[in-house]
Design a protein around this motif. Structure first.
Motif, PDB file in Angstrom:
ATOM      1  N   SER A   1       0.848  -1.201   0.000  1.00  0.00           N
ATOM      2  CA  SER A   1       0.000   0.000   0.000  1.00  0.00           C
ATOM      3  C   SER A   1       0.877   1.242   0.000  1.00  0.00           C
ATOM      4  CB  SER A   1      -0.905   0.015   1.237  1.00  0.00           C
ATOM      5  OG  SER A   1      -0.118   0.239   2.410  1.00  0.00           O
ATOM      6  N   ALA A   2       0.256   2.380  -0.282  1.00  0.00           N
ATOM      7  CA  ALA A   2       0.989   3.653  -0.259  1.00  0.00           C
ATOM      8  C   ALA A   2       1.533   3.922   1.140  1.00  0.00           C
ATOM      9  CB  ALA A   2       0.084   4.793  -0.720  1.00  0.00           C
ATOM     10  N   ALA A   3       0.738   3.625   2.157  1.00  0.00           N
ATOM     11  CA  ALA A   3       1.181   3.854   3.534  1.00  0.00           C
ATOM     12  C   ALA A   3       2.409   3.008   3.855  1.00  0.00           C
ATOM     13  CB  ALA A   3       0.036   3.541   4.509  1.00  0.00           C
ATOM     14  N   GLU A   4       2.434   1.765   3.377  1.00  0.00           N
ATOM     15  CA  GLU A   4       3.598   0.910   3.601  1.00  0.00           C
ATOM     16  C   GLU A   4       4.812   1.410   2.827  1.00  0.00           C
ATOM     17  OE1 GLU A   4       2.263  -3.019   2.588  1.00  0.00           O
ATOM     18  OE2 GLU A   4       1.148  -3.256   4.462  1.00  0.00           O
ATOM     19  N   ALA A   5       4.579   1.955   1.640  1.00  0.00           N
ATOM     20  CA  ALA A   5       5.687   2.513   0.854  1.00  0.00           C
ATOM     21  C   ALA A   5       6.317   3.690   1.584  1.00  0.00           C
ATOM     22  CB  ALA A   5       5.197   2.942  -0.533  1.00  0.00           C
ATOM     23  N   VAL A   6       5.474   4.573   2.088  1.00  0.00           N
ATOM     24  CA  VAL A   6       5.962   5.759   2.799  1.00  0.00           C
ATOM     25  C   VAL A   6       6.688   5.366   4.083  1.00  0.00           C
ATOM     26  CG1 VAL A   6       5.206   7.851   4.019  1.00  0.00           C
ATOM     27  CG2 VAL A   6       4.223   7.280   1.790  1.00  0.00           C
ATOM     28  N   ALA A   7       6.208   4.345   4.765  1.00  0.00           N
ATOM     29  CA  ALA A   7       6.774   3.938   6.053  1.00  0.00           C
ATOM     30  C   ALA A   7       7.947   2.969   5.931  1.00  0.00           C
ATOM     31  CB  ALA A   7       5.671   3.285   6.900  1.00  0.00           C
ATOM     32  N   ASP A   8       8.227   2.460   4.737  1.00  0.00           N
ATOM     33  CA  ASP A   8       9.282   1.462   4.558  1.00  0.00           C
ATOM     34  C   ASP A   8      10.640   2.030   4.975  1.00  0.00           C
ATOM     35  OD1 ASP A   8       9.734  -1.321   2.995  1.00  0.00           O
ATOM     36  OD2 ASP A   8      11.450   0.023   2.735  1.00  0.00           O
ATOM     37  N   GLU A   9      11.299   1.376   5.924  1.00  0.00           N
ATOM     38  CA  GLU A   9      12.581   1.851   6.446  1.00  0.00           C
ATOM     39  C   GLU A   9      13.668   1.908   5.382  1.00  0.00           C
ATOM     40  OE1 GLU A   9      13.152  -0.992   9.582  1.00  0.00           O
ATOM     41  OE2 GLU A   9      12.385   0.409  11.082  1.00  0.00           O
ATOM     42  N   ARG A  10      13.626   0.998   4.435  1.00  0.00           N
ATOM     43  CA  ARG A  10      14.633   0.989   3.368  1.00  0.00           C
ATOM     44  C   ARG A  10      14.498   2.227   2.512  1.00  0.00           C
ATOM     45  NH1 ARG A  10      12.516  -4.666   1.316  1.00  0.00           N
ATOM     46  NH2 ARG A  10      10.653  -3.398   1.671  1.00  0.00           N
TER      47      ARG A  10
ATOM     48  N   GLN B   1      13.002   5.040   3.349  1.00  0.00           N
ATOM     49  CA  GLN B   1      13.323   6.208   4.168  1.00  0.00           C
ATOM     50  C   GLN B   1      14.834   6.380   4.321  1.00  0.00           C
ATOM     51  OE1 GLN B   1      11.157   6.008   7.860  1.00  0.00           O
ATOM     52  NE2 GLN B   1       9.213   6.529   6.871  1.00  0.00           N
ATOM     53  N   ALA B   2      15.544   5.277   4.558  1.00  0.00           N
ATOM     54  CA  ALA B   2      17.008   5.349   4.715  1.00  0.00           C
ATOM     55  C   ALA B   2      17.676   5.833   3.434  1.00  0.00           C
ATOM     56  CB  ALA B   2      17.567   3.987   5.120  1.00  0.00           C
ATOM     57  N   PHE B   3      17.213   5.315   2.294  1.00  0.00           N
ATOM     58  CA  PHE B   3      17.786   5.757   1.026  1.00  0.00           C
ATOM     59  C   PHE B   3      17.485   7.235   0.794  1.00  0.00           C
ATOM     60  CE2 PHE B   3      17.809   5.999  -3.706  1.00  0.00           C
ATOM     61  CZ  PHE B   3      19.161   5.750  -3.874  1.00  0.00           C
TER      62      PHE B   3
ATOM     63  N   THR C   1      20.805  14.045   2.079  1.00  0.00           N
ATOM     64  CA  THR C   1      22.027  14.563   2.702  1.00  0.00           C
ATOM     65  C   THR C   1      23.108  14.812   1.666  1.00  0.00           C
ATOM     66  OG1 THR C   1      21.474  13.415   4.759  1.00  0.00           O
ATOM     67  CG2 THR C   1      23.770  14.130   4.483  1.00  0.00           C
ATOM     68  N   THR C   2      23.262  13.894   0.725  1.00  0.00           N
ATOM     69  CA  THR C   2      24.242  14.071  -0.342  1.00  0.00           C
ATOM     70  C   THR C   2      23.934  15.314  -1.171  1.00  0.00           C
ATOM     71  OG1 THR C   2      24.613  11.692  -0.446  1.00  0.00           O
ATOM     72  CG2 THR C   2      25.290  12.972  -2.364  1.00  0.00           C
ATOM     73  N   SER C   3      22.680  15.494  -1.522  1.00  0.00           N
ATOM     74  CA  SER C   3      22.282  16.664  -2.317  1.00  0.00           C
ATOM     75  C   SER C   3      22.523  17.963  -1.558  1.00  0.00           C
ATOM     76  CB  SER C   3      20.806  16.573  -2.711  1.00  0.00           C
ATOM     77  OG  SER C   3      20.605  15.505  -3.594  1.00  0.00           O
ATOM     78  N   LEU C   4      22.186  17.967  -0.270  1.00  0.00           N
ATOM     79  CA  LEU C   4      22.393  19.177   0.540  1.00  0.00           C
ATOM     80  C   LEU C   4      23.877  19.495   0.693  1.00  0.00           C
ATOM     81  CD1 LEU C   4      19.672  18.585   3.283  1.00  0.00           C
ATOM     82  CD2 LEU C   4      19.643  20.344   1.489  1.00  0.00           C
ATOM     83  N   LEU C   5      24.685  18.460   0.953  1.00  0.00           N
ATOM     84  CA  LEU C   5      26.130  18.686   1.066  1.00  0.00           C
ATOM     85  C   LEU C   5      26.720  19.187  -0.249  1.00  0.00           C
ATOM     86  CD1 LEU C   5      27.279  15.650   3.222  1.00  0.00           C
ATOM     87  CD2 LEU C   5      27.580  18.071   3.803  1.00  0.00           C
ATOM     88  N   GLU C   6      26.305  18.579  -1.356  1.00  0.00           N
ATOM     89  CA  GLU C   6      26.806  19.007  -2.663  1.00  0.00           C
ATOM     90  C   GLU C   6      26.434  20.470  -2.922  1.00  0.00           C
ATOM     91  OE1 GLU C   6      28.603  19.399  -6.225  1.00  0.00           O
ATOM     92  OE2 GLU C   6      28.847  17.673  -4.893  1.00  0.00           O
ATOM     93  N   ARG C   7      25.202  20.824  -2.600  1.00  0.00           N
ATOM     94  CA  ARG C   7      24.752  22.210  -2.817  1.00  0.00           C
ATOM     95  C   ARG C   7      25.535  23.178  -1.932  1.00  0.00           C
ATOM     96  NH1 ARG C   7      18.760  23.734  -1.476  1.00  0.00           N
ATOM     97  NH2 ARG C   7      19.100  25.923  -1.114  1.00  0.00           N
ATOM     98  N   LEU C   8      25.650  22.853  -0.650  1.00  0.00           N
ATOM     99  CA  LEU C   8      26.346  23.729   0.296  1.00  0.00           C
ATOM    100  C   LEU C   8      27.827  23.855  -0.050  1.00  0.00           C
ATOM    101  CD1 LEU C   8      26.289  25.317   3.023  1.00  0.00           C
ATOM    102  CD2 LEU C   8      26.870  23.143   4.121  1.00  0.00           C
ATOM    103  N   LEU C   9      28.495  22.721  -0.198  1.00  0.00           N
ATOM    104  CA  LEU C   9      29.944  22.735  -0.410  1.00  0.00           C
ATOM    105  C   LEU C   9      30.308  23.105  -1.843  1.00  0.00           C
ATOM    106  CD1 LEU C   9      30.830  19.603   1.732  1.00  0.00           C
ATOM    107  CD2 LEU C   9      31.000  22.011   2.389  1.00  0.00           C
ATOM    108  N   GLY C  10      29.485  22.695  -2.817  1.00  0.00           N
ATOM    109  CA  GLY C  10      29.734  23.076  -4.205  1.00  0.00           C
ATOM    110  C   GLY C  10      29.579  24.571  -4.411  1.00  0.00           C
ATOM    111  N   THR C  11      28.553  25.156  -3.784  1.00  0.00           N
ATOM    112  CA  THR C  11      28.354  26.610  -3.873  1.00  0.00           C
ATOM    113  C   THR C  11      29.523  27.347  -3.242  1.00  0.00           C
ATOM    114  OG1 THR C  11      25.957  26.353  -3.857  1.00  0.00           O
ATOM    115  CG2 THR C  11      26.810  28.507  -3.217  1.00  0.00           C
TER     116      THR C  11
END
Length: 163
Positions: free
Chosen positions: A9-18, A20-22, A28-38
Motif C-alpha cells: 500500500s501507499a502507507a507501507e511505501a511511505v513507512a518502509d525503512e529501506r 526512508q534510509a535511502f 544529505t548528499t544533495s544538501l552537502l553538494e549544494r552547500l559545499l559546491g556553492t
C-alpha cells in the motif's frame, strides 16, 4: 531495519525503512553538494567536477587518460570532453596525445591548475571541517565513510559502463 518485506500500500511505501534510509542518503548528499559546491564556486571559482578532475590529475603526475577520467567521474565521454575543454581553456590542465598510444589523450595538471588545486583544497577542507568533521563524532564519521565506501564499491561494480 526490516528486511525484504513486500510493500502492499501507499502507507507501507511511505513507512518502509529501506526507502526512508535511502531518502536520507540522497537528501544529505544533495544538501552537502549544494552547500559545499556553492562555497567552492564562490571561494575558488571551480565547479565541484572541475575540482575532482584536478584531484585525479594531481594524483597522477604522468597524466590521466581521458577514458579513465570519464569512468572515475561517472561521466559520458562527451561530458568529460566538454569539462576538460573548459579546463584547458582556463589553463588548469593540458591535454596531449599519449606517447605510448597516439589514440589516447592524456590530461595533465598545469602550474596554474596545481596552484588552483592547492587553494581550492584548503578552502574545501575548511568547509568540510565546519560542516562534516565538526558535526559528527570521529567514530560515527568513520562508520559513515566506511559504509558509504563499501556501498559505493558495490554500486560501481553493478553499474554498466557509460557510453
Amino acid at each position: 531495519m526490516t528486511g525484504r518485506q513486500r510493500i502492499g500500500s501507499a502507507a507501507e511505501a511511505v513507512a518502509d525503512e529501506r526507502i526512508q534510509a535511502f531518502g536520507v542518503i540522497l537528501t544529505t548528499t544533495s544538501l552537502l553538494e549544494r552547500l559545499l559546491g556553492t562555497a567552492m564556486e564562490r571561494d575558488s571559482g571551480l565547479s565541484h567536477p572541475m575540482f575532482e578532475v584536478l584531484l585525479l590529475v594531481g594524483a597522477t603526475p604522468g597524466g590521466v587518460p581521458m577514458g579513465e577520467l570519464s569512468r572515475r567521474l561517472v561521466l559520458t565521454s562527451g561530458g568529460a570532453t566538454r569539462l576538460v575543454d573548459r579546463m584547458v581553456e582556463a589553463g588548469l590542465v593540458a591535454r596531449e596525445r599519449s606517447r605510448g598510444d597516439k589514440r589516447v589523450q592524456m590530461v595533465t595538471l598545469t602550474p596554474v591548475g596545481e596552484a588552483k588545486l592547492v587553494e581550492a583544497a584548503q578552502r574545501h577542507a575548511d568547509q568540510l571541517d565546519r560542516h562534516v568533521f565538526g558535526v559528527l563524532a570521529p567514530e560515527r564519521l568513520a562508520a559513515v565513510v566506511s559504509g558509504l565506501d563499501e556501498l559505493g564499491g558495490h554500486v560501481s561494480d553493478a553499474l554498466p559502463p557509460l557510453g
